[in-house]
Design a protein around this motif. Structure first.
Motif, short mmCIF file in Angstrom:
data_model
loop_
_atom_site.label_atom_id
_atom_site.label_comp_id
_atom_site.label_asym_id
_atom_site.label_seq_id
_atom_site.Cartn_x
_atom_site.Cartn_y
_atom_site.Cartn_z
N ASN A 313 6.87 11.30 1.99
CA ASN A 313 5.63 12.34 1.89
C ASN A 313 4.72 12.85 3.54
N PHE A 314 5.15 12.04 4.15
CA PHE A 314 4.51 12.34 5.51
C PHE A 314 5.50 12.32 6.75
N SER A 315 6.55 13.11 6.50
CA SER A 315 7.46 12.97 7.61
C SER A 315 7.55 14.43 8.48
N LYS A 316 6.33 15.05 8.16
CA LYS A 316 6.58 16.36 9.00
C LYS A 316 6.54 15.95 10.43
N ASP A 317 6.04 15.14 11.24
CA ASP A 317 6.15 14.53 12.51
C ASP A 317 5.72 13.15 12.51
N VAL A 318 6.08 12.55 13.71
CA VAL A 318 5.50 11.19 14.01
C VAL A 318 4.13 10.93 13.82
N ARG A 319 3.24 11.81 14.38
CA ARG A 319 1.79 11.79 14.14
C ARG A 319 1.39 11.56 12.89
N THR A 320 1.94 12.32 12.18
CA THR A 320 1.62 12.31 10.72
C THR A 320 1.86 11.12 9.89
N LEU A 321 3.18 10.61 10.35
CA LEU A 321 3.44 9.43 9.95
C LEU A 321 2.51 8.18 10.29
N GLU A 322 2.14 8.30 11.56
CA GLU A 322 1.24 7.26 12.08
C GLU A 322 -0.34 7.50 11.46
N GLY A 323 -0.60 8.46 11.32
CA GLY A 323 -1.88 8.69 10.72
C GLY A 323 -1.76 8.24 9.09
N ALA A 324 -0.70 8.47 8.58
CA ALA A 324 -0.57 7.96 7.14
C ALA A 324 -0.82 6.36 7.05
N LEU A 325 -0.09 5.74 8.27
CA LEU A 325 0.00 4.19 8.21
C LEU A 325 -1.42 3.86 8.49
N ASN A 326 -1.95 4.41 9.29
CA ASN A 326 -3.47 4.12 9.52
C ASN A 326 -4.42 4.13 8.47
N ARG A 327 -4.09 5.24 7.71
CA ARG A 327 -4.79 5.51 6.33
C ARG A 327 -4.59 4.15 5.61
N LEU A 328 -3.34 4.02 5.37
CA LEU A 328 -3.05 2.88 4.38
C LEU A 328 -3.44 1.42 4.70
N LEU A 329 -3.15 1.04 6.07
CA LEU A 329 -3.87 -0.05 6.52
C LEU A 329 -5.23 -0.02 6.45
N PHE A 330 -6.20 1.09 6.79
CA PHE A 330 -7.48 0.92 6.50
C PHE A 330 -7.98 0.67 5.25
N TYR A 331 -7.14 1.46 4.22
CA TYR A 331 -7.74 1.52 2.99
C TYR A 331 -7.35 0.18 2.46
N SER A 332 -6.19 -0.68 2.87
CA SER A 332 -5.92 -2.02 2.13
C SER A 332 -6.85 -3.06 2.71
N ILE A 333 -7.42 -2.69 3.99
CA ILE A 333 -8.51 -3.82 4.43
C ILE A 333 -10.01 -3.59 3.88
N GLN A 334 -10.10 -2.28 3.81
CA GLN A 334 -11.50 -2.34 3.29
C GLN A 334 -11.80 -2.22 1.77
N PHE A 335 -10.76 -1.57 1.03
CA PHE A 335 -11.28 -1.37 -0.50
C PHE A 335 -9.87 -2.26 -1.47
N SER A 336 -9.36 -3.13 -0.86
CA SER A 336 -8.40 -3.90 -1.65
C SER A 336 -8.53 -5.27 -1.26
N ASN A 337 -8.51 -6.11 -2.16
CA ASN A 337 -8.70 -7.74 -2.22
C ASN A 337 -7.23 -8.27 -2.28
N ASN A 338 -6.28 -7.43 -2.39
CA ASN A 338 -4.98 -8.01 -2.37
C ASN A 338 -4.39 -7.99 -0.85
N ASP A 339 -3.72 -8.88 -0.41
CA ASP A 339 -3.17 -9.18 0.99
C ASP A 339 -1.63 -8.52 0.96
N HIS A 340 -1.29 -7.79 -0.14
CA HIS A 340 0.12 -7.20 -0.22
C HIS A 340 -0.16 -5.90 -0.75
N ILE A 341 0.44 -4.83 0.00
CA ILE A 341 0.25 -3.41 -0.28
C ILE A 341 1.40 -3.02 -1.12
#
Length: 457
Positions: A313-341
């Protein structure tokens, strides 16, 4: 005070600084016998004459000749110069002939600009960039011998800058003395303007002429800058004439850059032009894993279907991929109590950004059914029918899964759209696809290709 005297004072000041930092001399000895009442009286190609006030200073400096010789060679970037120490009376009687020193060139360019973390080793190669990677590596292996200029074009965020820096790092690794310089065209224009303003443009040009490798990024931003055009044209010609390596990147082919002089377009086109495209699914997945490793994050915390989801879903370019990864890591740390994504966390992370749902396009179930049916050579009627043959059921499950993923509709609503099926049937279909995505790369590729059609629809 003459220019010569200024020059000798400057050199001696640097020599004293070197001795203070590198010699084992006691600080008190240095301040008493070397720092004060000493000077550089003369300088030629082989000898530096140091003049002192007293015999005791002469004796002490003689004891430090090894460090004096190292210091003068270091400061003047020589290898075999030696120092002699004379008292004022001896120096006057000798009447030395002082060679005219070569005027010190102002270092307008302070750094080679190479990013040391961007190498060929951490560049992920796939069909979308294989040609450009091969050409870049060839230039790095034999600078100036294969393709010069090499012109790499493609949209922003596809790895062109990474390739430029990888070339620079490879060449410097093989030959530390190679003169390599990376710059963006915007920085080049800025340096030209500053050099003209500071009356250093000739020094700047001389340093460019002396390069072994010139790496210039986003050349399209040179368009319309007439003075910079002229300076770059002469630098380009000088380097090409001397068989030096030039690598240029742009977001389009040379002939498509408006505002660039014809003579520059002609020269850019005289070498090799290679393109880079958006990464396909497998390359996006490999890039994603590389980015995770570079952050020292345990890849095991991600379910495979999560990585497949991001890559698809985020393969338009490398920066978009990296931004999606940043979003995912941020969300999992801030809003999820699960240590597995898992996929549920990923879906929640990408559901809303800035208050708006993330969607590849404005889709509806009708469009999804049409695209999936066309992909598998079926009719939409077959897709929603009661037929349970493997091919039809598989396509139906994919369409149901994509409707849930992209439209976030209630299960009962999706059931209505797919032949009035029960919500439990819809849940089961989604679960089946999610589980298969963890191990079935062919399925992941099929979904990626279908979703690519969503973008074009």
């Amino acid at each position: 005070m003459t220019t010569m005297k200024f020059y000798l004072e400057d050199v001696w000041g640097k020599v004293k600084s070197y001795i203070q930092k590198n010699s084992p001399l006691d600080d008190m000895i240095f301040k008493t016998y070397i720092e004060s009442d000493t000077r550089l009286g003369a300088l030629d190609d082989a000898t530096a004459t140091i003049v002192v006030s007293t015999y005791l200073q002469k004796v002490i400096l003689h004891d430090q000749l090894e460090y004096l010789n190292k210091a003068i060679n270091s400061v003047l970037e020589r290898e075999n110069m030696v120092c002699e120490v004379l008292e004022e009376g001896e120096f006057t009687q000798k009447k030395p002939i002082t060679a005219n020193p070569v005027p010190e060139v102002k270092r307008v360019v302070k750094s080679d600009g190479i990013a040391i973390d961007q190498t060929f080793e951490n560049f992920v190669v796939g069909p979308s960039n294989k040609e450009s990677h091969s050409a870049a590596l060839g230039c790095a292996y034999r600078p100036g011998q294969f393709y010069t200029p090499l012109f790499i074009y493609g949209n922003s965020g596809l790895g062109k800058t990474h390739l430029l820096n990888a070339i620079g790092n490879y060449i410097k690794g093989k030959n530390p003395n190679a003169k390599v310089f990376y710059t963006s065209s915007s920085d080049f224009v800025r340096q030209v303007a500053n050099s003209i303003q500071n009356r250093e443009i000739e020094d700047f040009k001389d340093q460019m002429y002396d390069l072994d490798v010139l790496l210039i990024d986003d050349i399209q931003f040179l368009a319309g800058k007439e003075k910079s055009h002229e300076i770059f044209f002469h630098i380009f010609n000088e380097l090409i004439y001397n068989r030096k390596q030039i690598v240029i990147t742009s977001d389009r082919l040379p002939t498509e850059i408006k505002g660039l002089e014809d003579r520059l377009i002609s020269r850019f086109s005289s070498g090799l032009s290679v393109g880079v495209d958006s990464p396909e699914f497998e390359t996006s997945l490999a890039i994603l894993k590389m980015k995770i490793m570079s952050r020292s994050v345990d890849p095991g915390i991600f379910d495979e279907d999560v990585l497949a989801y991001v890559a698809a879903n985020f393969s338009k370019d490398v920066r978009t991929l990296e931004g999606a990864l940043n979003r995912l890591l941020f969300y999992s740390i801030q809003f999820s109590n699960n240590d597995h994504i898992n996929l549920d966390i990923a879906m929640s992370a990408f559901k809303v950004t800035n208050g708006q749902p993330i969607k590849t396009n404005e889709l509806d179930t009708k469009t999804i059914k049409r695209i999936v049916a066309d992909y598998y050579g079926l009719t939409q009627a077959q897709l929603v029918s009661k037929a349970r043959t493997k091919a039809i059921a598989n396509a139906r499950h994919i369409a149901i899964y994509l409707s849930r993923k992209h439209l976030d509709l209630p299960y009962n609503k999706i059931g209505e759209e797919f032949g009035k099926r029960d919500h439990s049937t819809i849940i089961s279909a989604c679960d089946k696809i999610e589980k298969k995505l963890k191990t079935d790369q062919l399925l992941a590729r099929a979904i990626f290709e279908i979703e690519s059609e969503f973008k074009a629809s």
